[in-house]
Design an enzyme around this catalytic site. Structure first.
Site, PDB file in Angstrom:
ATOM      1  N   LYS A 149       0.841  -1.205   0.000  1.00  0.00           N
ATOM      2  CA  LYS A 149       0.000   0.000   0.000  1.00  0.00           C
ATOM      3  C   LYS A 149       0.874   1.253   0.000  1.00  0.00           C
ATOM      4  CE  LYS A 149      -4.021   1.715   2.605  1.00  0.00           C
ATOM      5  NZ  LYS A 149      -4.852   1.472   3.806  1.00  0.00           N
ATOM      6  N   LEU A 197      -7.123   8.724   2.857  1.00  0.00           N
ATOM      7  CA  LEU A 197      -6.978   7.359   3.402  1.00  0.00           C
ATOM      8  C   LEU A 197      -8.157   6.949   4.274  1.00  0.00           C
ATOM      9  CD1 LEU A 197      -3.202   7.248   4.503  1.00  0.00           C
ATOM     10  CD2 LEU A 197      -4.220   6.372   2.403  1.00  0.00           C
ATOM     11  N   SER A 222      -9.477   1.541   2.431  1.00  0.00           N
ATOM     12  CA  SER A 222      -8.480   2.337   1.741  1.00  0.00           C
ATOM     13  C   SER A 222      -7.412   1.500   1.037  1.00  0.00           C
ATOM     14  CB  SER A 222      -7.805   3.291   2.731  1.00  0.00           C
ATOM     15  OG  SER A 222      -7.120   2.578   3.753  1.00  0.00           O
ATOM     16  N   ILE A 243      -8.320   0.966   9.662  1.00  0.00           N
ATOM     17  CA  ILE A 243      -8.783   1.746  10.807  1.00  0.00           C
ATOM     18  C   ILE A 243     -10.306   1.865  10.815  1.00  0.00           C
ATOM     19  CG2 ILE A 243      -8.715   4.029   9.708  1.00  0.00           C
ATOM     20  CD1 ILE A 243      -7.437   5.116  12.314  1.00  0.00           C
ATOM     21  N   GLY A 244     -10.949   1.304   9.775  1.00  0.00           N
ATOM     22  CA  GLY A 244     -12.402   1.332   9.725  1.00  0.00           C
ATOM     23  C   GLY A 244     -12.968   0.266   8.792  1.00  0.00           C
ATOM     24  N   GLY A 245     -12.066  -0.529   8.246  1.00  0.00           N
ATOM     25  CA  GLY A 245     -12.458  -1.553   7.277  1.00  0.00           C
ATOM     26  C   GLY A 245     -11.544  -1.572   6.080  1.00  0.00           C
ATOM     27  N   SER A 246     -10.407  -0.921   6.173  1.00  0.00           N
ATOM     28  CA  SER A 246      -9.565  -0.657   5.011  1.00  0.00           C
ATOM     29  C   SER A 246      -8.838  -1.877   4.454  1.00  0.00           C
ATOM     30  CB  SER A 246      -8.532   0.427   5.347  1.00  0.00           C
ATOM     31  OG  SER A 246      -9.185   1.664   5.511  1.00  0.00           O
TER      32      SER A 246
END
Length: 558
Positions: A149, A197, A222, A243-246
């Site tokens: 990434k 991001l 992301s 951090i939220g589903g990335s």
């Protein structure tokens, strides 16, 4: 006759910035294109006639040899490592095959930000020479090409937060990358991300990442570039962050495997170019994405074997047993039909029904016990986490992006809006936020304990991959960032079909649920794969992989 142009497919362009920004953006894209040999260009006739599903084009475009197709299609990362170690394959042949397939994938999905074939082949040559001289590999990832990434620093390459202002040249490998390099990994490309991001569509100044199975859909974010590249078989193994589903969102959108560990299990130091205020509340975790459970296990085992906590004092020293972790008695699985906030779209409901039917087969009675699981507080968590990501009101993110004339993208605006309403938090505000978060975590765990399950299995997203610019609601992943639980997304045999409809008994659970229903009616999701998400309690990462091992044969996982 003029030379052919290097073309990257785009079904919906990203917004245009100022003239000055567009000049700089064009220069970056030209620098990328100039590295690509014309013999790797996909013929214009193919690009002009693509259908929704582009995943089969690399095998048909005549750029890859039969041997390169075999290398890129017939192995997972563990299999490649074994083939290179036994000298069935050379590291150079593997690197060249994946470099070529990656640039083909990029032309079809816009999944890359950087591509460095020459450097990859040089790395691979040194590894082949080492094996020939010493008769052994340098480590468990000897010769395995790994895509990275873009925000993760690799020495000598550019790194960014997916905006023009943030691009810098890395002078050294970050901790995680250094461990992979020392284990023998070969780096050959970096992958596309969302502006900021912080949303579930990878759209940046490099362009918008397309879903390989339906190019009118998102590949997620992301870590969407990684997911698309792996789905296109232009990578066998990638590293993302979540951090939220990335990791889990894009892996689900593209039908691959992805693992988000508990925070501070795997090293994250050096991966953020500047401090992110949201990490005062919600921690980001790096993790692997790939073609099999054993590959996710291989990366985690390899990194933790180096005892990274001796270098980074924030890390928790958890010995890794992974897929060898024993599960005592039947594995108690809580099955989630919906989270009480958003009822999933039809193909996700079919995937849950598929899982229930398979797990309920009497022949698995001694292995698994299935219970209905009621999710605690999903709506509450979603509203809290969107504010906690940006305790400064999002001003620093917005101001940095626009400082170069870069436009704010649609989903960047969406993720910033809740925090923008409150503006900059005071220290007291922040303290109250954290106390509120911790109180929620206590209640969530008590609810889990009361329902007496080891793991939960449910949706990874509200539907299949979203249409471009519509990934608004990701509570099915962000909830587990809020409580900091590890999760893995796994493929299912379910694929979205044209013309599917909601059940006649459907009633919206919330305004967000109603919007998800409306989006279903506005979009053709045909061909999109459906994954499910398996989650364990905080720091039960080993138990999560033990559960995956139990489910491997039941679900026929790779």
């Amino acid at each position: 006759m003029s030379a052919p142009a290097f073309t990257v497919l785009q079904t919906k362009p990203v917004p245009r910035g100022t003239d000055e920004f567009e000049v700089k953006r064009a220069a970056i894209l030209k620098e990328f294109a100039d590295k690509v040999p014309t013999e790797y260009y996909i013929p214009k006739s193919i690009l002009d006639s693509v259908e929704l599903d582009v995943s089969g084009i690399p095998a048909k475009c005549s750029i890859l040899s039969p041997e390169e197709l075999r290398i890129t299609e017939d192995y997972d990362a563990s299999g490649l490592a074994e083939a290179i170690a036994s000298r069935e394959l050379t590291a150079v042949a593997v690197a060249k095959a994946f470099c070529k397939r990656a640039i083909i994938a990029h032309q079809l999905t816009c999944c890359l930000t950087q591509w460095f074939m020459d450097e990859a082949i040089q790395q691979a040559q040194k590894l082949d020479e080492y094996l020939a001289t010493h008769g052994k590999t340098v480590g468990p990832l000897h010769g395995v090409p790994i895509s990275i990434k873009d925000h993760m620093g690799i020495s000598g390459t550019y790194t960014s937060g997916a905006s023009l202002y943030s691009i810098v040249k890395a002078t050294e490998d970050v901790h995680f990358i250094r461990v992979l390099r020392e284990a023998g990994a070969v780096f050959y490309c970096k992958t596309n991300q969302p502006q900021s991001l912080m949303h579930l569509e990878s759209d940046s100044l490099w362009g918008r990442v397309l879903n390989p199975y339906n190019i009118n859909l998102s590949a997620g974010g992301s870590t969407g570039g990684e997911a698309a590249l792996i789905a296109m078989k232009g990578s066998v193994l990638g590293i993302g962050s979540d951090i939220g589903g990335s990791i889990r969102g894009p892996s689900a959108f593209c039908g691959i495997y992805g693992f988000k560990p508990t925070s501070y299990v795997l090293p994250f130091d050096g991966m953020l170019l500047e401090p992110f205020p949201g990490e005062l509340n919600i921690l980001c975790a790096p993790g692997p994405m790939g073609r099999s459970v054993r590959d996710l296990n291989l990366v985690t085992k390899t990194v933790l074997a180096t005892q990274p906590h001796l270098i980074d004092p924030r890390l928790i020293p958890i010995p890794w047993t992974g897929t060898e972790t024993p599960i005592k008695g039947p594995l108690r699985i809580g099955l989630i039909e919906h989270d009480g906030f958003v009822d999933p779209q039809p193909p996700v409901k079919r995937a849950i029904a598929w899982a229930r039917e398979v797990l309920s087969d009497p022949k698995y009675a001694g292995l698994v016990e299935v219970k209905d699981f009621k999710v605690y507080g999903a709506a509450e968590a979603m509203h809290k986490i969107r504010k906690m990501y940006f305790p400064d009101g999002g001003a620093s993110t917005r101001d940095a992006i626009t400082s170069t004339g870069e436009p704010i993208h649609h989903l960047t605006t969406d993720i910033l809006k809740d925090a923008a309403e409150d503006g900059m938090c005071t220290a007291v505000d922040l303290g109250n936020m954290r106390a509120d978060r911790d109180d929620f975590r206590m209640k969530f765990l008590r609810s889990w304990q009361d329902q007496e399950v080891d793991v939960v299995l449910g949706p990874a997203f509200v539907g299949p991959a979203s249409a471009h610019d519509t990934a608004y609601t990701w509570t099915y992943t962000s909830l587990y960032n809020f409580v900091d639980y590890p999760g893995v997304v796994i493929p299912t045999p379910v694929v979205a079909k044209a013309g599917e409809k909601y059940d006649a008994s459907y009633k919206p659970l919330s305004p967000e649920c109603e919007r998800v229903n409306k989006l279903w009616g506005e979009t053709n999701f045909e061909g999109a794969p459906i994954n499910l998400q398996l989650v364990a309690r905080k720091y039960h990462d080993n138990q999560l992989f033990g559960a995956l091992e139990v489910l491997k044969d039941i679900f026929q996982l790779s």
